[in-house]
Structures are given as structure tokens and as C-alpha cells.
Design a protein around this motif. Structure first.
Motif, PDB file in Angstrom:
ATOM      1  N   ALA A  31      -3.989  -2.835   0.979  1.00 14.69           N
ATOM      2  CA  ALA A  31      -3.229  -2.265  -0.135  1.00 14.69           C
ATOM      3  C   ALA A  31      -2.448  -1.042   0.329  1.00 14.69           C
ATOM      4  N   MET A  32      -3.062  -0.212   1.183  1.00 16.88           N
ATOM      5  CA  MET A  32      -2.339   0.949   1.716  1.00 16.88           C
ATOM      6  C   MET A  32      -1.125   0.510   2.529  1.00 16.88           C
ATOM      7  N   CYS A  33      -1.268  -0.593   3.278  1.00 18.02           N
ATOM      8  CA  CYS A  33      -0.131  -1.091   4.062  1.00 18.02           C
ATOM      9  C   CYS A  33       1.002  -1.542   3.149  1.00 18.02           C
ATOM     10  N   ALA A  34       0.657  -2.236   2.044  1.00 21.79           N
ATOM     11  CA  ALA A  34       1.690  -2.665   1.097  1.00 21.79           C
ATOM     12  C   ALA A  34       2.371  -1.456   0.463  1.00 21.79           C
ATOM     13  N   GLY A  35       1.572  -0.425   0.111  1.00 22.24           N
ATOM     14  CA  GLY A  35       2.159   0.786  -0.451  1.00 22.24           C
ATOM     15  C   GLY A  35       3.041   1.514   0.543  1.00 22.24           C
ATOM     16  N   PHE A  38       6.350  -0.296   0.774  1.00 18.79           N
ATOM     17  CA  PHE A  38       7.184  -0.017  -0.390  1.00 18.79           C
ATOM     18  C   PHE A  38       7.806   1.368  -0.270  1.00 18.79           C
ATOM     19  N   LEU A  39       7.016   2.354   0.167  1.00 18.45           N
ATOM     20  CA  LEU A  39       7.554   3.706   0.319  1.00 18.45           C
ATOM     21  C   LEU A  39       8.655   3.735   1.370  1.00 18.45           C
ATOM     22  N   THR A  40       8.496   2.942   2.448  1.00 18.37           N
ATOM     23  CA  THR A  40       9.531   2.885   3.490  1.00 18.37           C
ATOM     24  C   THR A  40      10.819   2.300   2.932  1.00 18.37           C
ATOM     25  N   VAL A  41      10.699   1.220   2.152  1.00 22.57           N
ATOM     26  CA  VAL A  41      11.890   0.607   1.551  1.00 22.57           C
ATOM     27  C   VAL A  41      12.535   1.579   0.562  1.00 22.57           C
ATOM     28  N   PHE A  42      11.715   2.278  -0.205  1.00 22.90           N
ATOM     29  CA  PHE A  42      12.263   3.227  -1.184  1.00 22.90           C
ATOM     30  C   PHE A  42      13.027   4.352  -0.492  1.00 22.90           C
ATOM     31  N   SER A  43      12.556   4.742   0.691  1.00 21.57           N
ATOM     32  CA  SER A  43      13.265   5.800   1.420  1.00 21.57           C
ATOM     33  C   SER A  43      14.637   5.339   1.900  1.00 21.57           C
ATOM     34  N   MET A  44      14.859   4.023   1.967  1.00 27.09           N
ATOM     35  CA  MET A  44      16.157   3.494   2.403  1.00 27.09           C
ATOM     36  C   MET A  44      17.026   3.075   1.225  1.00 27.09           C
ATOM     37  N   ALA A  56      11.789  -7.575  -2.759  1.00 33.06           N
ATOM     38  CA  ALA A  56      10.742  -8.189  -1.934  1.00 33.06           C
ATOM     39  C   ALA A  56       9.554  -7.243  -1.776  1.00 33.06           C
ATOM     40  N   ALA A  57       9.827  -5.955  -1.618  1.00 30.66           N
ATOM     41  CA  ALA A  57       8.732  -4.987  -1.493  1.00 30.66           C
ATOM     42  C   ALA A  57       7.935  -4.904  -2.795  1.00 30.66           C
ATOM     43  N   SER A  58       8.624  -4.949  -3.932  1.00 24.81           N
ATOM     44  CA  SER A  58       7.907  -4.931  -5.210  1.00 24.81           C
ATOM     45  C   SER A  58       7.133  -6.227  -5.416  1.00 24.81           C
ATOM     46  N   ASP A  59       7.655  -7.352  -4.917  1.00 18.99           N
ATOM     47  CA  ASP A  59       6.892  -8.617  -4.969  1.00 18.99           C
ATOM     48  C   ASP A  59       5.585  -8.500  -4.199  1.00 18.99           C
ATOM     49  N   LEU A  60       5.645  -7.890  -3.013  1.00 15.05           N
ATOM     50  CA  LEU A  60       4.431  -7.704  -2.222  1.00 15.05           C
ATOM     51  C   LEU A  60       3.433  -6.827  -2.969  1.00 15.05           C
ATOM     52  N   THR A 111       6.379  -1.149 -11.947  1.00 15.13           N
ATOM     53  CA  THR A 111       6.615  -1.027 -10.504  1.00 15.13           C
ATOM     54  C   THR A 111       6.040   0.288  -9.978  1.00 15.13           C
ATOM     55  N   TRP A 112       6.292   1.349 -10.679  1.00 17.24           N
ATOM     56  CA  TRP A 112       5.842   2.661 -10.214  1.00 17.24           C
ATOM     57  C   TRP A 112       4.359   2.858 -10.493  1.00 17.24           C
ATOM     58  N   ARG A 113       3.837   2.245 -11.512  1.00 15.25           N
ATOM     59  CA  ARG A 113       2.395   2.300 -11.745  1.00 15.25           C
ATOM     60  C   ARG A 113       1.650   1.534 -10.653  1.00 15.25           C
ATOM     61  N   ASP A 114       2.240   0.419 -10.193  1.00 17.23           N
ATOM     62  CA  ASP A 114       1.643  -0.308  -9.070  1.00 17.23           C
ATOM     63  C   ASP A 114       1.590   0.564  -7.826  1.00 17.23           C
ATOM     64  N   TYR A 115       2.705   1.270  -7.545  1.00 16.61           N
ATOM     65  CA  TYR A 115       2.712   2.125  -6.352  1.00 16.61           C
ATOM     66  C   TYR A 115       1.705   3.258  -6.495  1.00 16.61           C
ATOM     67  N   LEU A 116       1.615   3.844  -7.698  1.00 17.93           N
ATOM     68  CA  LEU A 116       0.633   4.906  -7.910  1.00 17.93           C
ATOM     69  C   LEU A 116      -0.777   4.389  -7.675  1.00 17.93           C
ATOM     70  N   TRP A 117      -1.028   3.143  -8.093  1.00 17.66           N
ATOM     71  CA  TRP A 117      -2.348   2.537  -7.847  1.00 17.66           C
ATOM     72  C   TRP A 117      -2.617   2.417  -6.350  1.00 17.66           C
ATOM     73  N   LEU A 118      -1.648   1.852  -5.608  1.00 16.19           N
ATOM     74  CA  LEU A 118      -1.853   1.643  -4.177  1.00 16.19           C
ATOM     75  C   LEU A 118      -2.025   2.968  -3.435  1.00 16.19           C
ATOM     76  N   ALA A 119      -1.374   4.021  -3.928  1.00 15.81           N
ATOM     77  CA  ALA A 119      -1.491   5.312  -3.262  1.00 15.81           C
ATOM     78  C   ALA A 119      -2.815   6.002  -3.581  1.00 15.81           C
ATOM     79  N   ALA A 120      -3.291   5.858  -4.823  1.00 13.03           N
ATOM     80  CA  ALA A 120      -4.489   6.591  -5.239  1.00 13.03           C
ATOM     81  C   ALA A 120      -5.775   5.800  -5.073  1.00 13.03           C
TER      82      ALA A 120
END
Length: 438
Positions: A31-35, A38-44, A56-60, A111-120
Motif C-alpha cells: 500500500a505504501m508503494c501504491a501511495g 501516486f505521489l510521484t505522479v501528482f508531483s508531475m 492509472a495511478a488512481s486506479d492502482l 481519490t484524496w481520501r484513498d491517498y490519505l489512507w495509504l499514507a496514514a
């Protein structure tokens, strides 16, 4: 007997919960790898590549969090619905289509709640679901220290601490230190098993908080569900109307036309050939009886009289009496559902019983009907070969669509070798029992 079964279930929950939580802790690694991806894609995202990769990153992320939703529901009983807003219709392909999908995913709060989950979650899981598993492993390590690992550490000149017990050169000869280690290890293991279900339940509530739908997405999902169920209800009604028209045209209507022609022939034969007229009269009487029987069958298929007169429980008992498999029916209803819900439940059970007779290969059925917590719950269990599925062409998908019109759900449990358990749940209130005039 029931009390013993409850204790066994509780014992199993305490023994399995720590390892389930430990597996959830291990799941946080991918899960950390998926997060991170996503953070790498968001930075671009300021460039075209980031925009194109964002869906695709949000699909993952969604696939990863879907795994969490399934495991939390299976292991804690906390159901977490998918919260995602509908994607835009694929009107155009290429970059413009990807841009519209990017905008929709970017604006979706899930989408952002998913990322918050993967980060926390990697931190949260260690202090909730995974904690009992770590306590048990730490207790096992204590037993190993008291047995032989403490001596190995002392021989190697090492130094360690087990809680507040010092494991050093003096440890193998210090009986009190070894006893304290065994006592502490036992406490850690016992605490791990005792806390397992509670920590898993806490983790389930945490999952529902972040991975469940927000009010906005809940409303959007509700609108989409109502739109789909309305469309399916219209299609089902049209199909039912076509069936009634076909049955009338091919059955009773054809017989009534034939009877009219026969009566015309009889009218001409009464004076010239009474004997032949008598034969035609007998045939016409037989045709009228068949037409009446077909009309009764047609009416029964629309709304069975026993359902209207006696209610759902007795109507299901009547189905069970006519079923080729031996059936046991248990009904606990303090009143009657609304007629549309009652009719939908009746025909759903009728279809399930027909499937059991055709496909299960079993000899017995158990039907349980009850109303609990505002839900009409019906379970049908057979002792057949199992292996049923919603996609097997057995009509269960049609049952699901029928009760879905009333916000009902269908659950199927049919492992290979059986038994098959089909459970229906329809939200409804019960009215006071209807009484027939004496």
C-alpha cells in the motif's frame, strides 16, 4: 448446544484476529508503494505526462483500497461501500478523453481520501489491528530467550532488554530473570489474543471513516442506483407484460376462439347431426376447462391468491409443499410487508426454489423468513452440490435485479460440495396482520 457454538465462534475470533491484523500490517507495505507512486505522479501534474498518468495511478490506489474494503468486511463485519463518483461517459477517446477522466478523478474527494489512507495506514495499523500480532510474536521471543536465545546472546558477549529484564552475560545463571521473562512473555501472548478482536474492530471503524463514501458521493451513488433500478424495473415490467400478452395469445385466447368456432359449428349441426353436435359440445366443454386452468395459472403468475389472502409466510409454505425437495419452513413475521415488497420477495423465493430443484442435486431445503431491525430477511439453504454463482445463468441475477428495485440485496454462499445458502434482505416495515372475513 447453541451456547457451546457461540463460545467456539468467540474462541475462533480471538485466535484468528491477531494473525488477520498482522496480515493487514504486512499489506501496508505494497500500500505504501501504491501511495508513493501516486505521489510521484501528482508531483508531475503540471506536465502532460502527470495528467495522462493520473487516472492509472488512481486506479492502482482504488484496487489497493478495494482489497482493504473486502478484508475489513470479511474479518470485522464492517461493510465499506465503494465511495467513488461515476466516471464521465467515454464520449471521445485520446487525450481529450483522458483529460476529462483526469478532471473527474481529481475532483473526486474519494481519490484524496484513498491517498490519505495509504499514507496514514502503515502507522495506524501498527497501533490497532497489527498490535496483537506483534505482542504474540514478542511473547514467543521471550520464550526463546528463556529457553536458549538468552544463553547464545550471553556467549556472544551481547546485551539486550526484554521489557525491563536485562539479557546480558549474567542472564543464563539468573533464575529470577528467566522466570520474569517467561511471565512477561505469557502476559504479552495473552494480551495479544485478548485484544485481537477489539483492535480489529477499531481498525474496521477507522477503515469505514476514510474508505467509506462521503455524503456527496453517497448521494451520487444513490441517484445512480435509483436510475439503474428504475430502468431495470421498467424493463422487467415490459418483459412481464409481453409474457402475459404471449400467454394470453397462445393459450386462453386461442382456446376461446376455437370454442367460438366450435359453437358455431354446433349451431349448424343441431338439426342435421345431433350426435356429432354432442361430441363437439363435449370437446368445447373440455376446452373451456383448459382455458379456465390457463387463466388461473396466468393470474397466479401475476399475483397468487394465497399471497393476497394469507400473506408471505403461508405463500412460501405453499411453494414448499409443491416443491420436489423436502422443505422445512420457519416464519417469524409479526405482520405483513407492503404488497409490492411482499410480491417481490415471493417471486424471488419462487425463482430460488426453482433453481434449487433444477441445479442443486440436493434432497432437502431449509427456508427461514423473519423481520429484524427493519429488514425482511429470507434465507434458503439446500444440501446440494454447491458451486452456484450469480453469473452461472441460473436466474439469480434476475432475482437480484427484482429485489434491487426495493433497495434489497442478495448474498450467495455456495462452496463446491455445498451447501448453498441464498440470503435476501429487503428494507421494509411490517403492517398489522391482515385478517380474512369469517
Amino acid at each position: 448446544m447453541d451456547g457451546r457454538l457461540v463460545e467456539e465462534t468467540r474462541w475462533q475470533a480471538h485466535t484468528r484476529a491477531p494473525w488477520r491484523g498482522f496480515r493487514l500490517g504486512l499489506l501496508s507495505i505494497p500500500a505504501m508503494c501504491a501511495g508513493a507512486w501516486f505521489l510521484t505522479v501528482f508531483s508531475m501534474i503540471t506536465g502532460l505526462i502527470g495528467v495522462l498518468l493520473f487516472p492509472a495511478a488512481s486506479d492502482l490506489m482504488r484496487r489497493t483500497t478495494d482489497v482493504y474494503r473486502r478484508l475489513v468486511a470479511r474479518w470485522t463485519g464492517v461493510r465499506i461501500d465503494r465511495p467513488y463518483l461515476p466516471d464521465p461517459e467515454p464520449v471521445e477517446d485520446g487525450i481529450m478523453g483522458r483529460m476529462r477522466l483526469f478532471v473527474a478523478r481529481f475532483q473526486d474527494p474519494a481519490t484524496w481520501r484513498d491517498y490519505l489512507w495509504l499514507a496514514a495506514d502503515p502507522i495506524v495499523v501498527m497501533f490497532t489491528a497489527a498490535l496483537p500480532g506483534w505482542l504474540i510474536l514478542y511473547g514467543i521471543w521471550g520464550y526463546l530467550l528463556a529457553g536458549f536465545a538468552g544463553g547464545l546472546i550471553a556467549d556472544a558477549g551481547g546485551s539486550d532488554w526484554y521489557a525491563w529484564v536485562h539479557v546480558g552475560p549474567h542472564y543464563p545463571a539468573d533464575e529470577n530473570a528467566r522466570i520474569a521473562t517467561v511471565v512477561l512473555a505469557t502476559v504479552f501472548i495473552a494480551a495479544g489474543f485478548l485484544l485481537g478482536p477489539r483492535m480489529l474492530a477499531v481498525y474496521g471503524r477507522w477503515g469505514r471513516t476514510l474508505l467509506g463514501p462521503t455524503e456527496k458521493s453517497r448521494l451520487a451513488l444513490r441517484v445512480r442506483h435509483l436510475t439503474e433500478s428504475r430502468s431495470e424495473a421498467v424493463d422487467a415490467s415490459a418483459a412481464e407484460l409481453r409474457r402475459i400478452e404471449r400467454d394470453l395469445h397462445d393459450g386462453a385466447q386461442a382456446r376461446l376462439i376455437a370454442m367460438g368456432m366450435s359453437l358455431g359449428a354446433i349451431e349448424h349441426l343441431l338439426d342435421r347431426d345431433p350426435e356429432k353436435a354432442r361430441i363437439l359440445l363435449a370437446q368445447t366443454r373440455e376446452s373451456s376447462a383448459k382455458a379456465l386452468h390457463e387463466l388461473r395459472d396466468l393470474v397466479r403468475g401475476i399475483h397468487p391468491p394465497v399471497l393476497a389472502d394469507r400473506g408471505l409466510g403461508d405463500a412460501i409454505r405453499a411453494l414448499a409443499l409443491d416443491h420436489p425437495m423436502r422443505a422445512e419452513v420457519t416464519v417469524e413475521l409479526a405482520g405483513r410487508p407492503e404488497p409490492p415488497v411482499e410480491s417481490a420477495a415471493y417471486f424471488a423465493v419462487s425463482e430460488i426454489l426453482a433453481n434449487a430443484a433444477k441445479h442443486s442435486g440436493g434432497t432437502r431445503l431449509w427456508i427461514d423468513v423473519r423481520h429484524e431491525q427493519g429488514m425482511l430477511r429470507i434465507s434458503v439453504t439446500d444440501d446440494g452440490r454447491g458451486g452456484a454463482s450469480l453469473d452461472g445463468g441460473t436466474g439469480l441475477r434476475g432475482v437480484e435485479r427484482r429485489i434491487g428495485t426495493f433497495d434489497g440485496v442478495l448474498a450467495l454462499n455456495s462452496p463446491a460440495g455445498g451447501p448453498t445458502i441464498v440470503t435476501l434482505e429487503l428494507p421494509c416495515a411490517l403492517s398489522s396482520p391482515k385478517t380474512s372475513p369469517s
